[in-house]
Every structure is written in structure tokens, then in C-alpha cells.
Design a protein around this motif. Structure first.
Motif, PDB file in Angstrom:
ATOM      1  N   VAL A 114      41.360  82.145  88.507  1.00 26.79           N
ATOM      2  CA  VAL A 114      40.144  82.916  88.247  1.00 26.79           C
ATOM      3  C   VAL A 114      40.226  83.509  86.848  1.00 26.79           C
ATOM      4  O   VAL A 114      41.295  83.956  86.414  1.00 26.79           O
ATOM      5  CB  VAL A 114      39.981  84.047  89.285  1.00 26.79           C
ATOM      6  CG1 VAL A 114      38.766  84.922  88.964  1.00 26.79           C
ATOM      7  CG2 VAL A 114      39.866  83.470  90.694  1.00 26.79           C
ATOM      8  N   ALA A 115      39.097  83.516  86.158  1.00 21.31           N
ATOM      9  CA  ALA A 115      39.033  84.131  84.822  1.00 21.31           C
ATOM     10  C   ALA A 115      37.799  85.010  84.714  1.00 21.31           C
ATOM     11  O   ALA A 115      36.765  84.746  85.340  1.00 21.31           O
ATOM     12  CB  ALA A 115      38.996  83.056  83.744  1.00 21.31           C
ATOM     13  N   VAL A 122      39.215  93.870  85.635  1.00 18.66           N
ATOM     14  CA  VAL A 122      39.966  92.794  86.280  1.00 18.66           C
ATOM     15  C   VAL A 122      39.812  92.916  87.799  1.00 18.66           C
ATOM     16  O   VAL A 122      40.214  93.920  88.389  1.00 18.66           O
ATOM     17  CB  VAL A 122      41.460  92.848  85.893  1.00 18.66           C
ATOM     18  CG1 VAL A 122      42.237  91.749  86.607  1.00 18.66           C
ATOM     19  CG2 VAL A 122      41.609  92.704  84.375  1.00 18.66           C
ATOM     20  N   PRO A 123      39.225  91.930  88.445  1.00 24.32           N
ATOM     21  CA  PRO A 123      38.986  92.036  89.888  1.00 24.32           C
ATOM     22  C   PRO A 123      40.253  91.815  90.702  1.00 24.32           C
ATOM     23  O   PRO A 123      41.227  91.221  90.226  1.00 24.32           O
ATOM     24  CB  PRO A 123      37.975  90.910  90.148  1.00 24.32           C
ATOM     25  CG  PRO A 123      38.288  89.893  89.092  1.00 24.32           C
ATOM     26  CD  PRO A 123      38.705  90.678  87.878  1.00 24.32           C
ATOM     27  N   GLU A 188      30.043  85.466  85.050  1.00 23.56           N
ATOM     28  CA  GLU A 188      30.927  86.620  85.224  1.00 23.56           C
ATOM     29  C   GLU A 188      32.304  86.219  85.724  1.00 23.56           C
ATOM     30  O   GLU A 188      33.329  86.704  85.231  1.00 23.56           O
ATOM     31  CB  GLU A 188      30.310  87.619  86.206  1.00 23.56           C
ATOM     32  CG  GLU A 188      31.178  88.849  86.414  1.00 23.56           C
ATOM     33  CD  GLU A 188      30.587  89.833  87.404  1.00 23.56           C
ATOM     34  OE1 GLU A 188      31.250  90.847  87.693  1.00 23.56           O
ATOM     35  OE2 GLU A 188      29.461  89.599  87.895  1.00 23.56           O
ATOM     36  N   LEU A 189      32.336  85.319  86.699  1.00 29.11           N
ATOM     37  CA  LEU A 189      33.593  84.930  87.350  1.00 29.11           C
ATOM     38  C   LEU A 189      33.743  83.421  87.249  1.00 29.11           C
ATOM     39  O   LEU A 189      32.871  82.671  87.700  1.00 29.11           O
ATOM     40  CB  LEU A 189      33.553  85.365  88.818  1.00 29.11           C
ATOM     41  CG  LEU A 189      34.888  85.586  89.547  1.00 29.11           C
ATOM     42  CD1 LEU A 189      35.626  86.773  88.955  1.00 29.11           C
ATOM     43  CD2 LEU A 189      34.622  85.802  91.036  1.00 29.11           C
ATOM     44  N   GLY A 190      34.846  82.959  86.641  1.00 34.84           N
ATOM     45  CA  GLY A 190      35.061  81.532  86.477  1.00 34.84           C
ATOM     46  C   GLY A 190      36.224  81.051  87.318  1.00 34.84           C
ATOM     47  O   GLY A 190      37.298  81.654  87.321  1.00 34.84           O
ATOM     48  N   LYS A 208      46.001  83.204  90.178  1.00 32.31           N
ATOM     49  CA  LYS A 208      45.666  82.124  91.104  1.00 32.31           C
ATOM     50  C   LYS A 208      44.989  82.706  92.336  1.00 32.31           C
ATOM     51  O   LYS A 208      45.272  83.833  92.741  1.00 32.31           O
ATOM     52  CB  LYS A 208      46.932  81.365  91.518  1.00 32.31           C
ATOM     53  CG  LYS A 208      47.650  80.681  90.363  1.00 32.31           C
ATOM     54  CD  LYS A 208      48.944  80.041  90.829  1.00 32.31           C
ATOM     55  CE  LYS A 208      49.699  79.416  89.652  1.00 32.31           C
ATOM     56  NZ  LYS A 208      50.996  78.824  90.072  1.00 32.31           N
ATOM     57  N   ILE A 209      44.111  81.926  92.954  1.00 32.76           N
ATOM     58  CA  ILE A 209      43.486  82.383  94.183  1.00 32.76           C
ATOM     59  C   ILE A 209      44.543  82.376  95.291  1.00 32.76           C
ATOM     60  O   ILE A 209      45.592  81.717  95.158  1.00 32.76           O
ATOM     61  CB  ILE A 209      42.273  81.507  94.570  1.00 32.76           C
ATOM     62  CG1 ILE A 209      42.718  80.100  95.006  1.00 32.76           C
ATOM     63  CG2 ILE A 209      41.285  81.416  93.415  1.00 32.76           C
ATOM     64  CD1 ILE A 209      41.584  79.252  95.573  1.00 32.76           C
TER      65      ILE A 209
END
Length: 260
Positions: A114-115, A122-123, A188-190, A208-209
Motif C-alpha cells: 500500500v502507498a 499513514v493509515p 488517495e490509496l494505491g 504489505k497488506i
């Protein structure tokens, strides 16, 4: 330092044979998809310098409708001595007789990351629940048109039970790196394979997810049946897969293929 360079030289000579005289040097045509590109861009020039060969490289996804996709390039008859791509997409080309079955080489495994834009909050993606909440709270979500994006669109959203909630906010981004759209503030979220997120300036790699939601993509390579420089192509593939190349592979966000 000197010992390290000597070991590299010995490795290259072992994998490729004696250095080719410049008069006999070959231009090896390589097609590579995004996931292994960062590693290839480091390792390829080292191989070329040691062997006297040159590399001509074309980038494109492993699948999809884009003209730059590797299967579409081959269908148009573009020259290729090496193709580096998602393993199951390579297997399809082998079934079609477009890539030699005996040339297949396992290169690396790739996980999804995730980026967000540099400077953005930072989520939390540390757990499945936290990751789900992050997706639900995101104004927009982008994912690739290759293996990781197909999994995200067709399976991951369903597994999380949020397919309906993210519809309209989640989009597949063809051909270009997803993180480039994140860096420009368009997404917003990649989500994409880690090795494709890390090189993009202006985007911050979150991580990483969660492993329970991961889809591990195997990258492999082979020699097309119409290759003009078969021996040089095989030598390049041996070098890319060699143990001595693995530190570079890992630094680019990929995981080495486990010995089974």
C-alpha cells in the motif's frame, strides 16, 4: 570490497561462460513486466558489462488489453529473446507455443503493498480489520491492471465484504505505476506489488497488506520460440536467478523463490 567484486566476476563467468569478443556481441531483446523491472534494471547492466552483450528492453504488463502488454507485443511479432512476467501468464504463452517450455526460470515472488502520497497521514494496515477500515475510509483507491489488481478487484474486496461499499471509489489503473497516481494526488490509496510501489518518488510506502489477504505473484522468465539469441538469453536468465543476485532482488521489494 575487492573480494566482493572478484566473487561477482567469478559468478558471471560461471553463469555466462567466457566474455564474448565485442565483434560477436549480441543485442538481447528483453520484454519485462513491472514487478521484476527494478531488479532487472540493476542486474541487467552488470550482466551486459561483464559479457560484452547489450540489452534492448521494452516494458509492458504481463496481461491485459494494452498494446504494450507482453502477449500483445509478441502477437505483433516484436523481437524478443527474453520475456520476464507473471508466472501463470508465461505458462499461457508456453501452452500457445510462443515460449520454449524448457527455458522457464523461476525468478521471484511478489507481495501486494500500500502507498499514500508523501506527507499524507499513514493509515493502519497492520491487521485485517484495520486494513478493511482504511479501505472503507479512503476517498479513492487505485490498483493495477496486472495480476495484483485482478486479484484485488475479483477476490480481495469480496473476501473483505466491501465490494459494494468501494464501488465507484476503487479503480483499475492501466499500464502506468499506481503509485505515480498517488504521488500526483489523483488517488488517495494505491495498491500494487511492493516492487512497483517502492521506486516511485512522491509516494510513501506504507507496508504489505496482511498476510491472510495476500496474493503472492510468482515472476518467471523464458525464451520465446522466435528468439534470435537463445544462448545469450539463457545465460541472462541463469544470472538473474542465481543466488548471488538475490540480495539485489530482495532490496527491490521482492522475495526470493524458496527452495522446495
Amino acid at each position: 570490497m575487492l573480494r566482493r567484486y572478484l566473487r561477482l566476476a567469478v559468478t558471471l563467468l560461471t553463469l555466462t561462460g567466457p566474455l564474448a569478443p565485442l565483434a560477436q556481441a549480441a543485442e538481447v531483446n528483453v520484454m519485462t513486466s513491472g514487478g521484476f523491472t527494478a531488479a532487472y534494471q540493476v542486474l541487467g547492466p552488470k550482466w551486459a558489462q561483464a559479457t560484452g552483450n547489450t540489452l534492448h528492453t521494452e516494458l509492458g504488463p504481463s496481461m491485459g488489453q494494452a498494446p504494450q502488454a507482453i502477449p500483445n507485443r509478441l502477437a505483433r511479432g516484436e523481437p524478443a529473446d527474453v520475456v520476464i512476467m507473471v508466472g501463470y501468464a508465461l505458462d499461457e504463452l508456453i501452452k500457445q507455443g510462443k515460449v520454449r517450455a524448457d527455458s522457464r526460470v523461476e525468478l521471484a515472488d511478489s507481495r501486494i503493498g500500500v502507498a499514500v502520497k508523501d506527507g499524507a497521514p499513514v493509515p493502519d494496515i497492520s491487521t485485517e480489520a484495520a486494513f478493511k477500515a482504511t479501505l472503507l475510509n479512503a476517498r479513492s483507491i487505485g490498483y493495477s491492471d496486472s495480476a495484483s489488481g485482478v486479484y484485488i478487484e475479483q477476490q480481495m474486496f469480496k473476501r473483505l465484504g466491501i465490494e459494494a461499499q468501494v464501488k465507484g471509489r476503487a479503480q483499475m489503473i492501466p499500464r502506468i505505476p499506481v503509485a505515480s497516481q498517488v504521488a500526483e494526488g489523483k488517488v488517495e490509496l494505491g495498491l500494487q506489488q511492493v516492487s512497483e510501489l517502492l521506486p516511485v518518488k512522491g509516494a510513501h510506502f506504507v507496508g504489505k497488506i496482511p498476510e491472510l489477504l495476500q496474493s503472492v505473484t510468482r515472476f518467471a522468465a523464458g525464451v520465446p520460440t522466435g528468439a534470435r539469441h537463445t544462448e545469450e538469453a539463457k545465460a541472462l536468465l541463469r544470472y538473474l536467478a542465481a543466488p548471488e543476485s538475490q540480495p539485489t532482488v530482495q532490496r527491490t521489494g521482492l522475495d526470493s523463490v524458496s527452495s522446495e
